[in-house]
Every structure is written in C-alpha cells, then in structure tokens.
Design a protein around this motif. Structure first.
Motif, PDB file in Angstrom:
ATOM      1  N   UNK A 169       2.777  -6.404   1.437  1.00 14.23           N
ATOM      2  CA  UNK A 169       4.019  -5.639   1.529  1.00 14.23           C
ATOM      3  C   UNK A 169       3.736  -4.142   1.536  1.00 14.23           C
ATOM      4  N   UNK A 170       2.911  -3.702   0.594  1.00 13.98           N
ATOM      5  CA  UNK A 170       2.605  -2.266   0.520  1.00 13.98           C
ATOM      6  C   UNK A 170       1.902  -1.786   1.791  1.00 13.98           C
ATOM      7  N   UNK A 171       0.987  -2.626   2.300  1.00 13.53           N
ATOM      8  CA  UNK A 171       0.257  -2.268   3.514  1.00 13.53           C
ATOM      9  C   UNK A 171       1.220  -2.143   4.706  1.00 13.53           C
ATOM     10  N   UNK A 431      16.231  -4.803  -9.799  1.00 17.83           N
ATOM     11  CA  UNK A 431      14.938  -4.667 -10.484  1.00 17.83           C
ATOM     12  C   UNK A 431      13.907  -5.695 -10.042  1.00 17.83           C
ATOM     13  N   UNK A 432      14.402  -6.857  -9.636  1.00 24.45           N
ATOM     14  CA  UNK A 432      13.465  -7.945  -9.324  1.00 24.45           C
ATOM     15  C   UNK A 432      13.064  -7.883  -7.861  1.00 24.45           C
ATOM     16  N   UNK A 433      11.826  -7.572  -7.601  1.00 26.80           N
ATOM     17  CA  UNK A 433      11.365  -7.507  -6.221  1.00 26.80           C
ATOM     18  C   UNK A 433      10.172  -6.579  -6.085  1.00 26.80           C
ATOM     19  N   UNK A 434       9.767  -6.342  -4.832  1.00 22.83           N
ATOM     20  CA  UNK A 434       8.662  -5.430  -4.567  1.00 22.83           C
ATOM     21  C   UNK A 434       9.161  -3.996  -4.667  1.00 22.83           C
ATOM     22  N   UNK A 435       8.585  -3.239  -5.561  1.00 24.21           N
ATOM     23  CA  UNK A 435       8.954  -1.838  -5.726  1.00 24.21           C
ATOM     24  C   UNK A 435       8.537  -1.068  -4.472  1.00 24.21           C
ATOM     25  N   UNK A 436       9.380  -0.173  -4.029  1.00 21.87           N
ATOM     26  CA  UNK A 436       9.071   0.615  -2.839  1.00 21.87           C
ATOM     27  C   UNK A 436       7.847   1.510  -3.104  1.00 21.87           C
ATOM     28  N   UNK A 437       6.831   1.430  -2.255  1.00 21.99           N
ATOM     29  CA  UNK A 437       5.574   2.163  -2.516  1.00 21.99           C
ATOM     30  C   UNK A 437       5.672   3.632  -2.122  1.00 21.99           C
ATOM     31  N   UNK A 449      -0.508   2.727  -0.170  1.00 25.99           N
ATOM     32  CA  UNK A 449      -0.730   1.369  -0.650  1.00 25.99           C
ATOM     33  C   UNK A 449      -0.957   1.396  -2.167  1.00 25.99           C
ATOM     34  N   UNK A 450      -1.646   2.485  -2.625  1.00 29.44           N
ATOM     35  CA  UNK A 450      -1.850   2.661  -4.063  1.00 29.44           C
ATOM     36  C   UNK A 450      -1.084   3.895  -4.544  1.00 29.44           C
ATOM     37  N   UNK A 451      -0.813   3.920  -5.828  1.00 26.34           N
ATOM     38  CA  UNK A 451      -0.131   5.082  -6.407  1.00 26.34           C
ATOM     39  C   UNK A 451      -1.032   6.307  -6.305  1.00 26.34           C
ATOM     40  N   UNK A 452      -0.426   7.506  -6.162  1.00 25.89           N
ATOM     41  CA  UNK A 452      -1.250   8.729  -6.135  1.00 25.89           C
ATOM     42  C   UNK A 452      -1.957   8.906  -7.476  1.00 25.89           C
ATOM     43  N   UNK A 453      -3.181   9.499  -7.425  1.00 29.62           N
ATOM     44  CA  UNK A 453      -4.000   9.546  -8.638  1.00 29.62           C
ATOM     45  C   UNK A 453      -3.567  10.618  -9.625  1.00 29.62           C
ATOM     46  N   UNK A 456       2.241  13.104 -12.698  1.00 34.30           N
ATOM     47  CA  UNK A 456       3.499  13.744 -12.345  1.00 34.30           C
ATOM     48  C   UNK A 456       4.264  13.100 -11.214  1.00 34.30           C
ATOM     49  N   UNK A 457       3.697  12.068 -10.628  1.00 29.90           N
ATOM     50  CA  UNK A 457       4.408  11.389  -9.553  1.00 29.90           C
ATOM     51  C   UNK A 457       5.285  10.286 -10.150  1.00 29.90           C
ATOM     52  N   UNK A 458       6.473  10.173  -9.611  1.00 30.82           N
ATOM     53  CA  UNK A 458       7.393   9.132 -10.098  1.00 30.82           C
ATOM     54  C   UNK A 458       7.730   8.186  -8.943  1.00 30.82           C
ATOM     55  N   UNK A 459       7.565   6.895  -9.218  1.00 34.04           N
ATOM     56  CA  UNK A 459       7.797   5.928  -8.138  1.00 34.04           C
ATOM     57  C   UNK A 459       9.292   5.706  -7.902  1.00 34.04           C
ATOM     58  N   UNK A 460       9.635   5.494  -6.662  1.00 28.27           N
ATOM     59  CA  UNK A 460      11.015   5.164  -6.274  1.00 28.27           C
ATOM     60  C   UNK A 460      11.493   3.984  -7.118  1.00 28.27           C
ATOM     61  N   UNK A 461      12.716   4.074  -7.615  1.00 26.74           N
ATOM     62  CA  UNK A 461      13.258   3.043  -8.507  1.00 26.74           C
ATOM     63  C   UNK A 461      13.610   1.752  -7.766  1.00 26.74           C
ATOM     64  N   UNK A 462      13.842   1.867  -6.480  1.00 28.05           N
ATOM     65  CA  UNK A 462      14.388   0.740  -5.743  1.00 28.05           C
ATOM     66  C   UNK A 462      13.333  -0.308  -5.396  1.00 28.05           C
TER      67      UNK A 462
END
Length: 731
Positions: A169-171, A431-437, A449-453, A456-462
């Motif tokens: 999914x992330x890819x 809340x239940x599902x693949x979090x938007x990357x 595909x991976x979170x930034x290293x 201070x980065x916040x992932x999209x809630x959706x």
RNA sequence: GCGCGCUUAGCUCAGUUGGUAGAGCAACUCAUUUACACUGAGAAGGUCGGGGGUUCAAGUCCCUCAGCGCGCACCA
C-alpha cells in the motif's frame, strides 16, 4: 445378497458428519492445496501451465453467509478442475480488514455492551478492540471455509492489513503521489455525519423517499422564484443561476441583490447564466449553494462565486439566529419552510419522490461538504503509460480483450461506470485501516514508503479507503513490490477472478486500475461474475429479515457436498439464485444414492480390480462406453466454458437416471445369467464408469467422492483431488 | 433520462448456432424390503407475459406493449 469383502461403512447410509472433517484433514496434511508441494511430490509437472486465482477476501466483520458459500463453491470447482487437469494450481486465500465496515461494527458493540464511544477509549485502545474482533471473525471465517471443502492454499494466506500488504500500500501510494496521480484537494465531498467520515461516490446507496418541494422567493423584492427540497441550505446561497437562453431572466443576469433578512441571515445573491441549468425544471432558476452541492460548486467555480459553509460535520446549522443556529438540518428545514409561509414568500409546496444519498455502511444521510481530502486523479495522462489516463487504462484492458468478463453484458456496465467516473476520494476519517503515508512539518509535506527520519514530522491522521488495499490484492498477495518474487513471476496475471457482480466497481475496476498502472499488466484474464443468493421467495437474505441461512447449519444438517450442489445447479453467471432447504435435501439424497451405487458395484464385482488395460468389452458395453465417452467430451467442454450448472445437472442425471436406474438394473440380469465374458466385461465397465463419475463429480462434491475413492479397488491410487480428469480422447 | 436483466409446468429454474418443450422440488397412482424408502415404476401438468413481423419452421431472431427487478445519471 451376501456382502463379502466390502467396506462395512457402505452398509450404512452415507454420513457426511462423520466423513467431512476427516477428509479435509487428509487433504490438508497431504499439502496438495499448495502447488509447490504438488510439484515436489510429483503430482504436477514443474512446467505445467498455471491456473491462479485469488479468493475475494471476506470482510472480517463476522461470519460467512450463503453468498460466501457460493463463492467458495464455484471457485473450488474451478480450482479442483484445474488441479485435476494437471495444471499448476494456486487458489489463494485471505481476509479483508474492511475498514469502515469493521470499525462501525465494533463501535456498535462497544456502544451496546459498554455504553462507550471510540473517543472514550482513544485511538490506540480502540484499535486493540478492533483487532481482537477482527481476529475472532477471521478464525470463524477460516473454519467455515474449510467446512465448505475449499481447497485453498492456506500457507499463502494474506490479510489486507498485514505487514506485507501495508508495504504494498505504501509503495503504491508513494508511486502515485510521485506521478501526481494522488493529490490533496479542497473539494465538495460526500460526508457521512453518522460515520463521521468522507466516503467515495461508490459507497453511496440511493434510497427513494418522499420529500417536499418548495417554490419561493428569497424576499418580496427578489424578482426570481426558485425551488428546492432543502430550504435550510438556502442560507448558504450566493447566486441564482439561470439558463442563458431563458428570456424570462436575461434582464437580471449579472445583477446582485441583497436580502437583508432571510430567516435571520443576510444574503448577497448574484444572478448568473449557466448552461447546466434546465429551463424546464422547476422555475428554471436555481439557487446556488456552493458549499453544499457538487453541481452548485461547479457553477460557482465557473462564475467565481463566493462559497459559504452553513452546515457542519454533524449536519447542524452554523449560521442564523436561535431559530436555526445549531439545529439539525432536518429541523432547520421545517423552520425555514414555516418562515417562508408566514412571510408570504412560499408559492408552492409539492410532494415529490427523490433519491436520497445514504452511506452504504452506516446508513447515514450524506451531507455534501467542502473538505480537504486525498484523491486519485483518473484523468491525468501518465508519462510511462503512453500518456494514458487511469480511465483509459481501465477502459482498454477490457475493450482490447485482455480481460474477458462473463457474462459479457457486464462489460457495458463497466464502460458506463468508467465514463461517469470522477476522481476517487481515498482518505477516510476513521482509525482502522492503512494510515496515509504522508507526514507534515509546518508548511512541508513528505510522502514516502518509510517515515522521515528527522524529528518533528507528524503523520496524516486519516486512513485509506479499504478498496485501495483490495485493489492491489492480485499482486500484493504474490510478493509485490518485489518484482523478482517467485510467486509474482509465476502466477501474475492471475487466470481467473470470480466474484459477485455487486462489487464490479468497488473491487474489479479498482484492481484493473492498480494493476495496469503499477505493473503495466492486467490483474486477471477472465472475470466470472455470479449473482446474489436469495431466499426461496427471492428476497435478499438479511439478518433483519431473519431469512438468512447459515451455511454452517446447513452443512451440519445436509453435508457440505449437498449445500455445494444446490448452490451451483440452477444458477447461471450473473443471475441471482434462490435457495431452499428442499433443494439441498435433494442433493443430500444424491450423495447417499452415490454411496449405494458404490455398494452395489463393489459387492457385485467382488474381488475384481479395475484393470485399465482391459479391452474385451461386450458389444453392449462398447455401446455404453461410447455413450459415456460422448457425455464426458460434452461435460469437459462445458467445464472449460465455466458452465458448471449444466455439468452438475448432467452428471447428476447420468448417475441416477442412466447408470443406477437402467445400467445397474440390467447388470443384475447379466451377473445372474450372463456368460463369463459378459460378466467380466460388465464388471470392468461398472468399475470404470464409477471411477469416471467420481472424478467428474469430485470438484462438485469433493467429500463423498474422496471418501468413496478411498475404498475403490484400484491400484496405485493417489488422493482423488490430485487424480487426472477422465481422458476425453479415448473411447 | 440512459442502459441492462427477467417473464417457460403449482414452485425454482435449464433450454448452447431457430427444427413442433426439459430437469429438480411439490402434488397423484402403483410397488413394500429391494444396492439404495435418503427407493423404484408410471401417469398428470405448459396456447414458452401480450401483440405484430422475418422464416418452410420461432421459447430461440427483429419490432412493439406490459409487469417485475437492477445499474448509472438526475435529484434546483
């Protein structure tokens, strides 16, 4: 008659309950559901042609219904037939997290059992509950699938929300984002106030309802009357649109009117001319509410009109005084209608039927709202796909013949859907599902595909629409994004996709979209669509109607073989079918008939083994062999054409009315008074014919046939499930 | 509004490229311990939704009407 040398089991009626679990265990332990094992153990050639198919993953929302049972049966027939033809056969199982469906189910349980809402638990704790529920559903579903006799390769089982699928999914998301196909946009979306989330156009179910259609003026001085079923939205109007050719209104075009008091709200209404307005509809003038109507938003965009949101996420009014402020839209509607009446502005009130949009999963009435969401652009040319758009890719896969849909009338339905397709809204506020990357840091956006290293980065809630991950299913289950994965290289594109016609758009279209775009090939070559299983009166089975038949109960009562047969016979592709216990009972009797046929054949041919090289058939038996051969040729052809309903009927008819009622009856005379040659010929014929019946019937009724097979006097037997389909060239 | 499907025996449905209707279930008559009563034999049951057309021949192809169901669009 004496019963020497015959399995004592045969002396009692066939007992599916004693047999089925035992047989399934033997199959599982053999490993033959897994094509790799078939090759290892030499029952399949390494370079045999492949047959691959994914099981439409059932939602982990509870238990299986008869529709699932039908799916499992049809697909198991396809799979067992392919396997018996010596093909390298993979039928791959899995389950679907079904995001919104599962979450709302757990929410309901939580509410009912603990009186709590998901926000009382918080995201993490709530997700634990959902996962637990999903796991339990999963276990039930797997168990039920096994009871149906499904020859699925459990070693390859997948889940749409597991680690591997999440990577896929992330890819996929990253690539689409990189190609500009996924974008974030502020648009009018379908908001479900009940589920508190956005849904896609396809998740809307239209319900016909009676509604009041009001015709009125905004004020006494306003020169044009408009009509609506939703007066409460009119406090958000910024224009009135008329058809440019409508002479009644040309004099007002371009003018702006100020209405000081529309039920406590001040309105600025500009009159604009737009082709989207029909002269004949209502008064020919349309009050434009840019914030709460898709069409109106489009008109507003063309004329640069301001957008004024007057309804919030809870379907409550956000403007006006105490008469409407914070009231539900349905209440505000009546208030404004009353106000119009009392002001003498209401000209007409009619009763009309209208299609109301509701959310498929929650039943909530959809409120169009402007929101910032993620979309897939279906009209953007894609550089490494010859500048074709997703729409074009989807269209061409079917139109060009790479994908064949059975029955073919659904191809038209598919084209029609694509023509009307708009950008696909893929973000969900659940809340239940693949979090938007996607991650945010002040003004910056990062998709990866991976979170930034860095910190201070916040992932999209959706999370993503569940169909996003389902769309990847044919290849995410085979090792993609690893393009060198053996399974991916061996089994993709899959040969067959079998499912109900009701998810043609949701699933089939999305798989074609994802596959043609991400890997440049179709996900499957043939689509076979079955209908809905209804009750004996033709009603859809549902828990609320109380007419749902539990497949597990039915298999307990009549045996899985009988349930399978009754789900197949009398049903063509694309047509709904009706189920009744009478029908199932008939096939339970058939299983027993087969059992007794075996008893007769084995006891009257005692101590004789099937001799495959036997050739001294009597003239009479040669005729019967010819007849049998013709039937097998016919049946094999119909199997190739997926006409299982016809094959099931034919083999049923042949075994019962021909083989049992006629051939066995006349055999009694031969065994009593015939010559030794005649007796020998007939004995071989009966054994040979029973063998062939068992093989042909195996995909349909795997349990009873495998059980009988185990006591057949045949040398070098394998399990029936990996025996070869009767040859058709020899007569 | 656009499109699709269905209408065949009391019920559920088959009927492949046109050759004067088939199956299961139910109901009816008979057989009564037979490999099998979870049985067998037999009989009955249909102007293939209505109308029109093409054809030597139409359940099947064409037109039309009706009823039921479905999808999409619209839904001011």
């Amino acid at each position: 008659m004496q019963e020497p040398n015959i399995d004592p089991k045969l002396l009692k009626p066939y007992d599916p309950k004693e047999t089925e679990d035992r047989i399934y265990k033997i199959w599982e332990e053999s490993g033959f559901f897994n094509p790799d094992v078939c090759i290892e153990k030499g029952v399949t050639d390494k370079d045999a042609t492949t047959f691959s198919m994914v099981l439409p993953p059932p939602n982990v929302t509870g238990t299986l219904h008869l529709g699932h049972a039908a799916t499992l049966t049809i697909e198991d027939i396809m799979t067992r037939f392919a396997r018996m033809q010596g093909k390298r056969t993979l039928w791959l199982p899995g389950t679907d997290h079904a995001a919104i469906a599962t979450q709302s189910k757990v929410e309901k349980i939580l509410e009912k059992e603990e009186g709590k809402r998901k926000t009382d638990l918080g995201r993490e704790e709530f997700l634990k509950r959902v996962n637990k529920f999903a796991q339990e559903s999963h276990d039930t579903i797997i168990n039920q699938s096994k009871k149906m006799g499904a020859s699925l390769d459990w070693s390859r089982e997948a889940f749409t929300l597991d680690e591997k699928r999440n990577l896929a999914v992330r890819t996929a998301f990253k690539k689409m984002y990189g190609d500009g196909l996924i974008y974030r946009g502020h648009r009018i979306v379908n908001w479900d106030p009940k589920g508190q989330t956005v849904i896609s156009d396809d998740e809307i179910v239209y319900e016909e309802r009676k509604a009041k259609f009001y015709t009125f003026k905004y004020s006494k001085d306003f020169p044009i009357s408009i009509s609506t079923t939703r007066p409460e939205t009119k406090v958000g109007d910024t224009a009135v649109a008329v058809n440019p050719k409508d002479e009644r209104y040309t004099q007002y075009i371009g003018k702006t009117f100020t209405i000081e008091d529309f039920c406590g709200v001040k309105l600025e209404i500009k009159v604009v001319a737009d082709d989207a307005v029909e002269k004949e509809f209502g008064t020919g003038a349309l009050g434009v509410t840019p914030a709460h109507s898709q069409i109106d938003a489009e008109i507003a965009m063309r004329h640069n009109l301001p957008t004024k949101q007057v309804i919030n996420e809870f379907a409550k009014m956000t403007v006006g005084d105490e008469r409407i402020l914070n009231k539900k839209t349905t209440e505000a509607r009546l208030v404004i209608a009353e106000w119009l009446k009392s002001e003498g502005l209401l000209e007409k009130e009619e009763e009309v039927t209208q299609n109301i949009s509701t959310a498929e999963r929650t039943g909530g009435i959809i409120e169009p709202l402007p929101k910032l969401q993620w979309f897939i652009n279906v009209n953007k040319p894609i550089a490494d796909r010859n500048n074709k758009t997703l729409k074009e890719l989807m269209l061409e896969a079917v139109r060009g013949g790479e994908i064949n849909i059975i029955p073919d009338r659904f191809e038209k339905v598919y084209y029609n859907w694509i023509e009307n397709l708009r950008d696909w809204c893929i973000s969900r506020q659940i809340w239940y599902g693949h979090r938007i990357p996607v991650w945010y840091k002040s003004e910056e956006i990062y998709c990866g595909v991976e979170a930034p290293k860095e910190d201070g980065w916040i992932q999209d809630e959706d999370t993503l629409d569940t169909w996003f991950s389902s769309g990847l299913w044919t290849f995410s289950t085979l090792g993609w994004p690893d393009l060198n994965a053996t399974d991916f290289k061996t089994y993709h594109p899959t040969n067959m996709l079998e499912t109900g016609y009701d998810i043609l758009f949701f699933w089939i279209a999305r798989m074609i979209l994802m596959s043609t775009y991400l890997i440049g090939e179709v996900p499957f070559k043939t689509v076979y669509l079955h209908g809905i299983v209804r009750d004996s009166q033709g009603r859809k089975m549902s828990k609320s109607l109380g007419n749902a038949m539990d497949p597990l109960d039915l298999t307990q009562k009549y045996g899985a073989d009988a349930v399978r047969m009754s789900l197949i016979i009398g049903t063509g592709p694309g047509n709904d079918s009706k189920m009744s216990e009478d029908k199932i009972r008939a096939y339970k009797n058939y299983a027993n008939k087969l059992w007794n046929i075996t008893r007769f054949v084995l006891s009257s041919t005692e101590n004789i083994k099937l001799d495959s090289s036997f050739n001294d058939y009597s003239d009479k038996d040669k005729e019967l062999i010819k007849e049998r051969h013709d039937l097998i040729v016919e049946i094999t052809k119909e199997m190739d054409e997926y006409k299982f309903y016809i094959v099931g009927e034919k083999i049923y008819h042949y075994t019962w009315s021909r083989f049992a009622d006629v051939i066995l009856e006349e055999s009694k005379e031969i065994f009593k008074n015939g010559t030794n040659e005649e007796k020998e010929s007939r004995a071989q014929f009966l054994l040979d014919t029973l063998t062939k019946i068992l093989k042909i019937l195996h995909p349909f009724m795997p349990f009873v046939t495998e059980e009988i097979w185990s006591i057949m006097p045949i040398d070098n037997k394998k399990l029936l499930m990996v025996e070869r389909w009767p040859e058709t060239e020899r007569s």
